[in-house]
Design an enzyme around this catalytic site. Structure first.
Site, PDB file in Angstrom:
ATOM      1  N   GLY A   2      95.790  24.632   8.060  1.00  0.00           N
ATOM      2  CA  GLY A   2      96.631  24.632   7.425  1.00  0.00           C
ATOM      3  C   GLY A   2      96.646  22.932   8.268  1.00  0.00           C
ATOM      4  O   GLY A   2      97.541  22.452   7.298  1.00  0.00           O
ATOM      5  N   ARG A  43      91.817  19.463  10.574  1.00  0.00           N
ATOM      6  CA  ARG A  43      90.696  20.211  10.925  1.00  0.00           C
ATOM      7  C   ARG A  43      89.296  20.753   9.991  1.00  0.00           C
ATOM      8  O   ARG A  43      88.571  20.853  10.065  1.00  0.00           O
ATOM      9  CB  ARG A  43      91.616  21.630  10.636  1.00  0.00           C
ATOM     10  CG  ARG A  43      92.144  21.669  12.608  1.00  0.00           C
ATOM     11  CD  ARG A  43      91.086  23.726  13.095  1.00  0.00           C
ATOM     12  NE  ARG A  43      91.626  23.345  14.291  1.00  0.00           N
ATOM     13  CZ  ARG A  43      92.920  24.616  15.062  1.00  0.00           C
ATOM     14  NH1 ARG A  43      93.293  24.807  13.552  1.00  0.00           N
ATOM     15  NH2 ARG A  43      92.996  24.781  16.343  1.00  0.00           N
ATOM     16  N   GLY A  58      92.981  29.718  10.190  1.00  0.00           N
ATOM     17  CA  GLY A  58      94.027  29.483  11.099  1.00  0.00           C
ATOM     18  C   GLY A  58      93.842  30.015  12.696  1.00  0.00           C
ATOM     19  O   GLY A  58      93.750  30.665  13.117  1.00  0.00           O
ATOM     20  N   GLU A  78     101.920  34.756  12.339  1.00  0.00           N
ATOM     21  CA  GLU A  78     101.234  33.473  11.538  1.00  0.00           C
ATOM     22  C   GLU A  78     102.099  32.581  10.869  1.00  0.00           C
ATOM     23  O   GLU A  78     103.105  33.279  10.172  1.00  0.00           O
ATOM     24  CB  GLU A  78      99.867  33.012  11.287  1.00  0.00           C
ATOM     25  CG  GLU A  78      99.335  33.923  10.754  1.00  0.00           C
ATOM     26  CD  GLU A  78      99.565  33.820   8.493  1.00  0.00           C
ATOM     27  OE1 GLU A  78     100.440  34.248   8.541  1.00  0.00           O
ATOM     28  OE2 GLU A  78      98.926  33.569   7.849  1.00  0.00           O
ATOM     29  N   SER A  95      95.454  32.270  19.229  1.00  0.00           N
ATOM     30  CA  SER A  95      95.781  31.093  20.277  1.00  0.00           C
ATOM     31  C   SER A  95      96.763  31.198  21.197  1.00  0.00           C
ATOM     32  O   SER A  95      96.729  30.660  22.454  1.00  0.00           O
ATOM     33  CB  SER A  95      95.976  29.767  19.011  1.00  0.00           C
ATOM     34  OG  SER A  95      97.661  30.192  18.596  1.00  0.00           O
ATOM     35  N   ASP A  96      97.683  32.042  21.196  1.00  0.00           N
ATOM     36  CA  ASP A  96      98.347  32.091  22.002  1.00  0.00           C
ATOM     37  C   ASP A  96      99.144  33.952  21.791  1.00  0.00           C
ATOM     38  O   ASP A  96      98.956  34.249  20.790  1.00  0.00           O
ATOM     39  CB  ASP A  96      99.675  31.075  22.078  1.00  0.00           C
ATOM     40  CG  ASP A  96     100.444  30.681  20.735  1.00  0.00           C
ATOM     41  OD1 ASP A  96      99.250  30.281  19.497  1.00  0.00           O
ATOM     42  OD2 ASP A  96     101.277  31.588  20.270  1.00  0.00           O
TER      43      ASP A  96
HETATM   44  N1  HPA Z   1     104.367  31.673  16.356  1.00  0.00           N
HETATM   45  C1  HPA Z   1     103.463  31.464  14.639  1.00  0.00           C
HETATM   46  N2  HPA Z   1     102.803  30.610  14.146  1.00  0.00           N
HETATM   47  C2  HPA Z   1     101.784  30.299  14.579  1.00  0.00           C
HETATM   48  C3  HPA Z   1     101.940  31.119  16.507  1.00  0.00           C
HETATM   49  C4  HPA Z   1     102.813  31.643  17.039  1.00  0.00           C
HETATM   50  O1  HPA Z   1     103.690  31.655  17.967  1.00  0.00           O
HETATM   51  N3  HPA Z   1     100.893  30.604  17.206  1.00  0.00           N
HETATM   52  C5  HPA Z   1      99.648  30.531  16.196  1.00  0.00           C
HETATM   53  N4  HPA Z   1     100.396  29.961  14.625  1.00  0.00           N
END
Ligand code: HPA
Length: 235
Positions: free
Chosen positions: A20, A24, A89, A181, A205-206
């Site tokens: 994205g 990167r 991504g 995502e 990532s979270d």
């Molecule tokens: N929401 C949407 N897209 C994402 C998120 C999220 O929490 N984390 C990484 N990409």
């Protein structure tokens, strides 16, 4: 040259990775490719072509969300003849069993976006990855000893949901959706439409349930490992 990409015919490989973030794309080109040449700077959406272990590949930034992503995917397929597209991504974990730092291989991508339902006049299309790419990714991830989950993900139009909504992801969690995502459902839909192959590889990532976030440096490391996996699929 297309409307959003200034490359000349032949400057883009038939195999393209799609991060994205355009920076990167630059990072991948500089660190993982040889003889990388930048072919696009329109709107700062950088694109590069180079070589990975002798295989010619391109990396194209796409921006965030289905609308931006689909502009680049459409032009890569229709104006540059790209045959294989792999999104690289990040995603947010939805299911408890999905852990931060893990790799998610998107077998299918549900969506809350009107882009897919509109196209199908309100009926439900199931955006699905290329089985060939999926098989290769699962085999190579296993060989590399990577922790991964493969299954359905959500491609959402919204990063920030209305704060009065207690948990916008609960319904998706109940139906076993791994992560969220903002692009893959569109990628899979267009790949089906034009008969090309597509896959999304995502690092967690979270996490939406635990609130955990992977620190930036580690995020980059996980991303690089996943990108190498994606590049290996081209070989
Ligand atoms: N929401 C949407 N897209 C994402 C998120 C999220 O929490 N984390 C990484 N990409």
């Amino acid at each position: 040259m297309s409307i959003h990409i200034e490359a000349k015919t032949g400057e883009i490989a038939d195999f393209v990775l799609l991060p994205g973030d355009p920076l990167r794309a630059k990072h991948i080109a500089e660190n993982l490719l040889e003889k990388a040449v930048c072919y696009n700077n329109v709107r700062g959406m950088l694109g590069f072509t180079g070589y990975y272990q002798g295989r010619r590949v391109s990396i194209q930034g796409t921006g965030m969300g289905l609308p931006s992503h689909l502009i680049y995917v459409h032009e890569l397929i229709n104006d540059y003849g790209v045959k294989t597209l792999i999104r690289v991504g990040t995603c947010g974990g939805i299911l408890d069993s999905v852990k931060v730092r893990e790799l998610v291989i998107a077998v299918s991508a549900s969506t809350d976006s009107a882009i897919v339902s509109k196209q199908f006049k309100g009926m439900t299309f199931a955006p699905t990855a290329s089985f060939n790419l999926l098989q290769k990714a699962i085999k190579k991830a296993g060989e590399k000893g990577m922790n991964f989950k493969a299954g359905n993900i959500l491609s959402s139009d919204l990063f920030y949901h209305d704060p009065v909504d207690p948990d916008a992801y609960e319904i998706w969690r109940r139906y076993g959706t791994l992560a969220v995502e903002m692009e893959s459902a569109g990628l899979y839909m267009l790949a089906s439409r034009y008969g090309v192959e597509a896959l999304s590889l995502l690092t967690v990532s979270d996490h939406l349930l635990t609130g955990e976030h992977v620190p930036p440096l580690e995020r980059q490391e996980n991303f690089t490992n996943m990108t190498e996996l994606a590049l290996n699929i081209a070989l």
